[in-house]
Design a protein around this motif. Sequence first.
Motif, PDB file in Angstrom:
ATOM      1  N   TYR A 121       0.826  -1.212   0.000  1.00 45.37           N
ATOM      2  CA  TYR A 121       0.000   0.000   0.000  1.00 45.37           C
ATOM      3  C   TYR A 121       0.861   1.263   0.000  1.00 45.37           C
ATOM      4  CZ  TYR A 121      -4.531  -2.220   0.177  1.00 45.37           C
ATOM      5  OH  TYR A 121      -5.667  -2.921  -0.177  1.00 45.37           O
ATOM      6  N   LEU A 122       2.107   1.144   0.440  1.00 43.06           N
ATOM      7  CA  LEU A 122       3.032   2.264   0.307  1.00 43.06           C
ATOM      8  C   LEU A 122       3.364   2.503  -1.167  1.00 43.06           C
ATOM      9  CD1 LEU A 122       4.433   4.226   2.234  1.00 43.06           C
ATOM     10  CD2 LEU A 122       6.424   2.720   2.230  1.00 43.06           C
ATOM     11  N   VAL A 123       3.464   1.419  -1.947  1.00 45.11           N
ATOM     12  CA  VAL A 123       3.625   1.539  -3.396  1.00 45.11           C
ATOM     13  C   VAL A 123       2.429   2.284  -3.992  1.00 45.11           C
ATOM     14  CG1 VAL A 123       3.646   0.255  -5.574  1.00 45.11           C
ATOM     15  CG2 VAL A 123       5.104  -0.482  -3.699  1.00 45.11           C
ATOM     16  N   ALA A 124       1.224   1.909  -3.562  1.00 38.44           N
ATOM     17  CA  ALA A 124       0.014   2.573  -4.057  1.00 38.44           C
ATOM     18  C   ALA A 124       0.027   4.052  -3.710  1.00 38.44           C
ATOM     19  CB  ALA A 124      -1.228   1.893  -3.466  1.00 38.44           C
ATOM     20  N   PHE A 125       0.449   4.366  -2.486  1.00 38.10           N
ATOM     21  CA  PHE A 125       0.493   5.762  -2.058  1.00 38.10           C
ATOM     22  C   PHE A 125       1.508   6.554  -2.873  1.00 38.10           C
ATOM     23  CE2 PHE A 125       1.710   9.236   0.817  1.00 38.10           C
ATOM     24  CZ  PHE A 125       0.453   9.741   1.147  1.00 38.10           C
ATOM     25  N   ALA A 126       2.669   5.956  -3.141  1.00 39.48           N
ATOM     26  CA  ALA A 126       3.712   6.641  -3.910  1.00 39.48           C
ATOM     27  C   ALA A 126       3.267   6.914  -5.337  1.00 39.48           C
ATOM     28  CB  ALA A 126       4.996   5.803  -3.903  1.00 39.48           C
ATOM     29  N   GLN A 127       2.662   5.902  -5.991  1.00 39.54           N
ATOM     30  CA  GLN A 127       2.226   6.138  -7.369  1.00 39.54           C
ATOM     31  C   GLN A 127       1.056   7.105  -7.412  1.00 39.54           C
ATOM     32  OE1 GLN A 127      -0.553   4.731  -9.563  1.00 39.54           O
ATOM     33  NE2 GLN A 127      -1.661   4.740  -7.605  1.00 39.54           N
ATOM     34  N   GLY A 128       0.329   7.249  -6.288  1.00 35.96           N
ATOM     35  CA  GLY A 128      -0.751   8.230  -6.228  1.00 35.96           C
ATOM     36  C   GLY A 128      -0.251   9.658  -6.359  1.00 35.96           C
ATOM     37  N   GLY A 129       0.964   9.915  -5.886  1.00 32.63           N
ATOM     38  CA  GLY A 129       1.543  11.233  -6.080  1.00 32.63           C
ATOM     39  C   GLY A 129       2.308  11.348  -7.380  1.00 32.63           C
ATOM     40  N   HIS A 130       2.747  10.219  -7.909  1.00 26.77           N
ATOM     41  CA  HIS A 130       3.603  10.215  -9.098  1.00 26.77           C
ATOM     42  C   HIS A 130       2.798  10.323 -10.387  1.00 26.77           C
ATOM     43  CE1 HIS A 130       6.580   8.691 -11.989  1.00 26.77           C
ATOM     44  NE2 HIS A 130       7.501   8.980 -11.099  1.00 26.77           N
ATOM     45  N   LYS A 131       1.815   9.462 -10.551  1.00 30.69           N
ATOM     46  CA  LYS A 131       1.188   9.270 -11.856  1.00 30.69           C
ATOM     47  C   LYS A 131       0.453  10.500 -12.399  1.00 30.69           C
ATOM     48  CE  LYS A 131      -1.511   5.923 -14.472  1.00 30.69           C
ATOM     49  NZ  LYS A 131      -0.532   5.952 -15.565  1.00 30.69           N
ATOM     50  N   PRO A 132      -0.473  11.138 -11.651  1.00 31.55           N
ATOM     51  CA  PRO A 132      -1.183  12.277 -12.260  1.00 31.55           C
ATOM     52  C   PRO A 132      -0.276  13.464 -12.498  1.00 31.55           C
ATOM     53  CG  PRO A 132      -1.694  12.135  -9.927  1.00 31.55           C
ATOM     54  CD  PRO A 132      -0.893  10.907 -10.264  1.00 31.55           C
ATOM     55  N   CYS A 133       0.728  13.638 -11.626  1.00 37.78           N
ATOM     56  CA  CYS A 133       1.603  14.801 -11.752  1.00 37.78           C
ATOM     57  C   CYS A 133       2.554  14.674 -12.937  1.00 37.78           C
ATOM     58  CB  CYS A 133       2.386  14.996 -10.462  1.00 37.78           C
ATOM     59  SG  CYS A 133       1.349  15.358  -9.035  1.00 37.78           S
ATOM     60  N   VAL A 134       3.067  13.467 -13.178  1.00 37.55           N
ATOM     61  CA  VAL A 134       4.001  13.275 -14.280  1.00 37.55           C
ATOM     62  C   VAL A 134       3.316  13.539 -15.615  1.00 37.55           C
ATOM     63  CG1 VAL A 134       5.388  11.569 -15.512  1.00 37.55           C
ATOM     64  CG2 VAL A 134       5.494  11.668 -13.047  1.00 37.55           C
ATOM     65  N   GLN A 135       2.117  12.990 -15.801  1.00 40.32           N
ATOM     66  CA  GLN A 135       1.432  13.192 -17.076  1.00 40.32           C
ATOM     67  C   GLN A 135       1.013  14.647 -17.268  1.00 40.32           C
ATOM     68  OE1 GLN A 135      -1.862  10.574 -17.806  1.00 40.32           O
ATOM     69  NE2 GLN A 135      -2.020  11.161 -19.937  1.00 40.32           N
ATOM     70  N   ALA A 136       0.498  15.274 -16.217  1.00 41.70           N
ATOM     71  CA  ALA A 136       0.113  16.685 -16.321  1.00 41.70           C
ATOM     72  C   ALA A 136       1.337  17.557 -16.577  1.00 41.70           C
ATOM     73  CB  ALA A 136      -0.608  17.122 -15.048  1.00 41.70           C
ATOM     74  N   PHE A 137       2.440  17.246 -15.908  1.00 43.39           N
ATOM     75  CA  PHE A 137       3.669  18.011 -16.095  1.00 43.39           C
ATOM     76  C   PHE A 137       4.189  17.841 -17.522  1.00 43.39           C
ATOM     77  CE2 PHE A 137       8.321  18.714 -15.220  1.00 43.39           C
ATOM     78  CZ  PHE A 137       8.204  20.040 -14.850  1.00 43.39           C
TER      79      PHE A 137
END
Length: 579
Positions: A157-173
């Motif tokens: 679930y720490l993996v899930a939490f990390a990708q929760g901050g990673h995925k939308p920001c990378v694509q938007a950026f």
Amino acid sequence: MYGTATVSGEVESPLLNNYVDGVVDYKRRPVLRSKSGCWRSAYFIIGVEVAERFAYYGVSSNLITYLTGPLGQSTATAAENVNAWSGTASLLPLIGAFVADAFLGRYLTIIIASLLYILALALLAFSTLLPFDCENAIGGSSCSPQLQVIVFFVSLYLVAFAQGGHKPCVQAFGADQFDADDPEEHKAKSSFFNWWYFGLCAGPTVGIFVLSYIQDNLSWGLGFGIPCIIMCFALIIFLFGTITYRFDEQTQEKNAFARIGHVFVTAARNWRVEPVTISAQEEVSGIMPYQGSQQFRFLNKALISPDGSSEYGTVCRTDEVEEAKAVLRLIPIWVSCLGYGIVFAQTSTLFTKQGATMDRSIGSTFEIPAATLQCFIGLSIIILIPIYDTILVPLTRSVTNIPSGITMLQRTGTGIFISILSMIVAAIVEAKRLKVAREYGLLDDPSAMIPMKVWWLLPQYLLAGTGDVFAIVGMQEFFYDQMPSDLRSIGLALYLSTLGIGSFLSSFIISVVEKTTGGNDQDGWIADNLNQGHIDYFYYLLAGISAGSFVMFIYAAKSYVYNRYSSKCYDTIHRCNMM
């Protein structure tokens, strides 16, 4: 700010025209178009996302095998746990996007999320080394039989939490690196979403094929450890591109959450205001009579002072009210896409369990892992994306005069329809598998290999990939494009949340089906022994749910009005419907 026109309509200076309006570099300086952003930055950002998806799918694709194998869970329990985890992973981007858009910014959020990702993957690999069977472990009574399970799920679930901050920001950026006001960059931005998804699938395809083999045949610790190393390199690659990135200038006096929240609060405060007063204030405020403003007219109450008069001036600006309406208009589309999210969840759970019962041999000695078949979803996308972007888009563009060929909603609707076909095909193949098991007398043997080649599952995997090319990319571009510029991480998190809620709904449906079709010592549709179950009935049920979702989507899309600041609409009154 830069490259503006004079009163006569002439550009002030060729040098100024080379600057990109509204963005700065990492030192908060104006940026030159020729030395920043666009594809030179996008390559770094796509690269880090390829690595992240390699890591994520390296964990998720074979997760059900680990849960039913080393951790000893039942098929139904493991499927529910996988759906719950993937659903959580798809919902957490809402939190990550909020933090990025409201506080940290996308760039800093990506760096922090990447560091957390590395830590989580390291813990995940470490958890596989902990003793699970205490009777055979060194030290025997001193170990905890639940320690491995606890550390595993915490790190998962720490993996899930990390990708929760990673995925939308990378694509938007990544999308932020293209200037929609520049004709050439505008076309490149539309292609970015296609090639983004191409890279998004290239990473998982390699990851699933390589890591699932390592996990099944060599070591689970190594299979989870390799993604950790890959994420370390990905962070380094992302940092190398810093000098080329474009950053939003942040000129708004208050963030979008405050602006939109203020609109809803003010409108609610003025709920008793008479329509005549609203109309008069709308005229004073200068609201144009286009269809977008006619939707959700109750929000126009935010344009007037609390006592209903106009002498105190407007409380909210017209553009703030339109932003709130734009967000509200997304809700029916979002709800109607949930059916697709339910179907999307099956490829990493029940599809894999089907393949595990079938003949997976290649030659006389090699046997492919069941999870490897998920590679064909990525392969179909890798093949279809270039065809779509280089052939289909130019052809349809010549007919529709839309830069992306077809509208974002048309693309999404096509993908939802294909998902219905994928469930029907999956049901037909499963019925065939059960028939073969019955003919060979293998119904009562859960460990028996059904004498039916696993390649029978290819059509449903290929249809799933084809549906993703249309629906996933369509939703990504739609939810990014239709959100206010400083809420676009939230927009992409909304797209991800359709998949997350879909996973939760899939888990709920599995639970209901298990309880209603089983009982009295009888196996239900989804049984530990798949040969005694009827997953084909379950797939038909999902096809029906997806068909209902498709009808809802068509209705919502026909009435949807694209935002006036959307780059996808070009007519004089800024209306661009799906049909």
